[in-house]
Design a protein around this motif. Sequence first.
Motif, PDB file in Angstrom:
ATOM      1  N   GLY A 149       0.773  -1.305   0.084  1.00  0.00           N
ATOM      2  CA  GLY A 149      -0.163   0.045  -0.223  1.00  0.00           C
ATOM      3  C   GLY A 149       0.768   1.263   0.038  1.00  0.00           C
ATOM      4  N   GLY A 150       1.873   1.313   0.806  1.00  0.00           N
ATOM      5  CA  GLY A 150       2.944   2.471   0.882  1.00  0.00           C
ATOM      6  C   GLY A 150       3.657   2.699  -0.498  1.00  0.00           C
ATOM      7  N   ASN A 151       3.814   1.499  -0.980  1.00  0.00           N
ATOM      8  CA  ASN A 151       4.357   1.641  -2.498  1.00  0.00           C
ATOM      9  C   ASN A 151       3.568   2.542  -3.522  1.00  0.00           C
ATOM     10  OD1 ASN A 151       6.014   1.138  -5.075  1.00  0.00           O
ATOM     11  ND2 ASN A 151       6.888  -0.417  -3.604  1.00  0.00           N
ATOM     12  N   LEU A 152       2.257   2.369  -3.493  1.00  0.00           N
ATOM     13  CA  LEU A 152       1.364   2.795  -4.325  1.00  0.00           C
ATOM     14  C   LEU A 152       1.079   4.492  -3.918  1.00  0.00           C
ATOM     15  CD1 LEU A 152      -1.518   0.116  -4.602  1.00  0.00           C
ATOM     16  CD2 LEU A 152      -0.174   1.060  -6.441  1.00  0.00           C
ATOM     17  N   LEU A 153       1.429   4.796  -2.555  1.00  0.00           N
ATOM     18  CA  LEU A 153       1.110   6.020  -2.037  1.00  0.00           C
ATOM     19  C   LEU A 153       2.743   6.904  -1.996  1.00  0.00           C
ATOM     20  CD1 LEU A 153      -1.651   5.248   0.493  1.00  0.00           C
ATOM     21  CD2 LEU A 153      -1.878   6.168  -1.839  1.00  0.00           C
ATOM     22  N   GLN A 154       3.795   6.445  -2.417  1.00  0.00           N
ATOM     23  CA  GLN A 154       4.895   7.006  -1.990  1.00  0.00           C
ATOM     24  C   GLN A 154       4.976   8.500  -3.100  1.00  0.00           C
ATOM     25  OE1 GLN A 154       8.795   5.523  -3.958  1.00  0.00           O
ATOM     26  NE2 GLN A 154       7.311   3.901  -4.772  1.00  0.00           N
ATOM     27  N   ARG A 155       5.562   9.295  -2.430  1.00  0.00           N
ATOM     28  CA  ARG A 155       5.596  10.673  -3.130  1.00  0.00           C
ATOM     29  C   ARG A 155       6.633  11.063  -3.957  1.00  0.00           C
ATOM     30  NH1 ARG A 155       2.735  14.109   0.331  1.00  0.00           N
ATOM     31  NH2 ARG A 155       2.434  15.441  -1.482  1.00  0.00           N
ATOM     32  N   THR A 156       6.537  11.908  -4.747  1.00  0.00           N
ATOM     33  CA  THR A 156       7.621  12.076  -5.746  1.00  0.00           C
ATOM     34  C   THR A 156       8.836  12.470  -5.140  1.00  0.00           C
ATOM     35  OG1 THR A 156       8.154  13.569  -7.380  1.00  0.00           O
ATOM     36  CG2 THR A 156       7.049  14.568  -5.754  1.00  0.00           C
ATOM     37  N   GLY A 173     -13.536   2.430   2.623  1.00  0.00           N
ATOM     38  CA  GLY A 173     -13.996   3.782   2.922  1.00  0.00           C
ATOM     39  C   GLY A 173     -14.149   4.310   4.190  1.00  0.00           C
ATOM     40  N   THR A 174     -14.468   5.429   4.812  1.00  0.00           N
ATOM     41  CA  THR A 174     -14.616   5.785   6.343  1.00  0.00           C
ATOM     42  C   THR A 174     -15.733   5.307   6.605  1.00  0.00           C
ATOM     43  OG1 THR A 174     -15.486   8.007   5.572  1.00  0.00           O
ATOM     44  CG2 THR A 174     -13.232   7.885   6.187  1.00  0.00           C
ATOM     45  N   ASP A 175     -16.723   4.857   5.808  1.00  0.00           N
ATOM     46  CA  ASP A 175     -18.010   4.304   6.341  1.00  0.00           C
ATOM     47  C   ASP A 175     -17.996   2.628   6.345  1.00  0.00           C
ATOM     48  OD1 ASP A 175     -18.048   3.281   3.724  1.00  0.00           O
ATOM     49  OD2 ASP A 175     -19.628   4.319   2.830  1.00  0.00           O
ATOM     50  N   ARG A 224     -14.496  -0.628  -1.743  1.00  0.00           N
ATOM     51  CA  ARG A 224     -14.721  -0.518  -3.127  1.00  0.00           C
ATOM     52  C   ARG A 224     -13.516  -0.850  -3.880  1.00  0.00           C
ATOM     53  NH1 ARG A 224     -13.457   5.065  -1.918  1.00  0.00           N
ATOM     54  NH2 ARG A 224     -12.006   5.787  -3.142  1.00  0.00           N
ATOM     55  N   ALA A 225     -13.663  -1.409  -5.132  1.00  0.00           N
ATOM     56  CA  ALA A 225     -12.707  -1.755  -6.007  1.00  0.00           C
ATOM     57  C   ALA A 225     -12.272  -0.572  -7.070  1.00  0.00           C
ATOM     58  CB  ALA A 225     -13.112  -2.835  -6.681  1.00  0.00           C
ATOM     59  N   GLN A 226     -10.831  -0.261  -6.909  1.00  0.00           N
ATOM     60  CA  GLN A 226     -10.548   0.778  -8.005  1.00  0.00           C
ATOM     61  C   GLN A 226      -9.514   0.394  -8.907  1.00  0.00           C
ATOM     62  OE1 GLN A 226     -11.065   4.375  -8.643  1.00  0.00           O
ATOM     63  NE2 GLN A 226      -9.671   3.666 -10.108  1.00  0.00           N
ATOM     64  N   PRO A 227      -9.840   0.111 -10.076  1.00  0.00           N
ATOM     65  CA  PRO A 227      -8.653   0.081 -10.908  1.00  0.00           C
ATOM     66  C   PRO A 227      -7.444   0.608 -10.861  1.00  0.00           C
ATOM     67  CG  PRO A 227     -10.756   0.059 -12.049  1.00  0.00           C
ATOM     68  CD  PRO A 227     -10.830   0.462 -10.786  1.00  0.00           C
ATOM     69  N   MET A 228      -6.414   0.206 -11.018  1.00  0.00           N
ATOM     70  CA  MET A 228      -5.007   1.067 -11.278  1.00  0.00           C
ATOM     71  C   MET A 228      -5.096   2.022 -12.020  1.00  0.00           C
ATOM     72  SD  MET A 228      -2.237   0.515  -9.348  1.00  0.00           S
ATOM     73  CE  MET A 228      -0.785   1.162 -10.263  1.00  0.00           C
ATOM     74  N   THR A 263      -3.844  10.968  -5.667  1.00  0.00           N
ATOM     75  CA  THR A 263      -4.835   9.552  -6.066  1.00  0.00           C
ATOM     76  C   THR A 263      -6.238  10.048  -5.509  1.00  0.00           C
ATOM     77  OG1 THR A 263      -4.899   8.884  -3.411  1.00  0.00           O
ATOM     78  CG2 THR A 263      -2.998   8.488  -4.666  1.00  0.00           C
ATOM     79  N   VAL A 264      -7.007   9.128  -5.776  1.00  0.00           N
ATOM     80  CA  VAL A 264      -8.429   9.252  -5.718  1.00  0.00           C
ATOM     81  C   VAL A 264      -8.934   8.970  -4.194  1.00  0.00           C
ATOM     82  CG1 VAL A 264      -9.191   8.847  -7.892  1.00  0.00           C
ATOM     83  CG2 VAL A 264      -8.893   7.054  -6.090  1.00  0.00           C
ATOM     84  N   LEU A 265      -8.028   8.765  -3.382  1.00  0.00           N
ATOM     85  CA  LEU A 265      -8.108   8.362  -1.957  1.00  0.00           C
ATOM     86  C   LEU A 265      -8.835   9.683  -1.331  1.00  0.00           C
ATOM     87  CD1 LEU A 265      -5.260   6.207  -0.574  1.00  0.00           C
ATOM     88  CD2 LEU A 265      -7.871   5.514  -1.352  1.00  0.00           C
ATOM     89  N   ASP A 266      -9.795   9.625  -0.585  1.00  0.00           N
ATOM     90  CA  ASP A 266     -10.329  10.670   0.329  1.00  0.00           C
ATOM     91  C   ASP A 266      -9.757  10.667   1.758  1.00  0.00           C
ATOM     92  OD1 ASP A 266     -11.952  11.903  -1.515  1.00  0.00           O
ATOM     93  OD2 ASP A 266     -13.751  10.691  -1.091  1.00  0.00           O
ATOM     94  N   PRO A 267      -9.718  11.691   2.270  1.00  0.00           N
ATOM     95  CA  PRO A 267      -8.998  11.810   3.797  1.00  0.00           C
ATOM     96  C   PRO A 267      -9.608  10.522   4.701  1.00  0.00           C
ATOM     97  CG  PRO A 267      -9.501  13.940   3.221  1.00  0.00           C
ATOM     98  CD  PRO A 267     -10.245  12.891   2.132  1.00  0.00           C
TER      99      PRO A 267
END
Length: 323
Positions: A107-114, A177-179, A183-187, A202-206
């Motif tokens: 998960g962290g690899n998908l979210l690593q910053r520039t 989600g926070t609820d 959900r499934a999100q394609p790459m 990314t499309v992630l909400d807080p």
Amino acid sequence: MRPFDYHRARDLQDAQTDYASGAAFIAGGTNLLDLMKLQVMTPERLVDISRLGLDRIEDDGDGLRIGATVTNSDLAADPRVRRRWPVLSRALLAGASGQLRNKATTGGNLLQRTRCPYFYDPDTPCNKRDPGSGCAAMGGELRNHAVLGTSAHCLALSPGDMPVALRALDAVIEIRGTDGRTRAQPMEGFHRLPGDTPERETVLDPGELITAVRLPAPRGDRQVYRKVRDRASYAFALVSVAAVLRLEGGVISHAALGFGGLGTVPWRDPEVDALLTGERPSAALFDEAATLLLRGAEPREGTAFKLPLARRVLRAVLEEATQ
């Protein structure tokens, strides 16, 4: 590093309940802690999700379900991945160092910053770090910035290896989600182009969490990952290509290509895939694919070298995959 609170989450609901404005999730921390030390990111609270049972790799029908906190080392070494999705294993092993791979998570690899040097320098303007402040890269040193998917507000390069392979493998990201719903999100579509809001990557909400990555059954048995970089290890790609191909009767029946080192997001061009599909491999076809890939490139002084380099790397990968 500024003071911060720390909370070890008991379960997913506890993690998301404890998440609030000014907080950040942490698992391996290989990127986040560096950014905190430089005060590029200054979360007031860290919510530790490393012990929530998200560290399993499980069969998922003909595919695979990879938990969000599976480490890069464990994923690269998994016999199923090495046998059926070798492009992913090779991409993981091309990234970082052995010590970092032992801690870094899926998960962290998908979210690593520039790794844009101006993003890492709080004394320079950066729309990604401080929206509306400007982009210092526009008039600065540009050796390893993006040439695809850039905007007037950001030139920052997407740095990962694993996401490039996941694009070529048609991976799907499982998001809680926070609820409490999943959900499934394609790459495709998970990472956002910078546009005029480069701070939204990314499309992630807080408060939302990646819980797993799902790999469908591999559609191609010819899988190649090639990464060109300044040194042999512990360096980000100047250009990388992940190729997943299938040949039937001497014709390419399936083609899926992911690209790193070129785009502001892990790059894939469906028109390039379509061009290759149904054709017999040839040098002329591979050159045409490169021309199509780079048709919208916007090189600047310092990044123009990436265009001929990308052509050579793409041709070499396709030649290897179709031999």
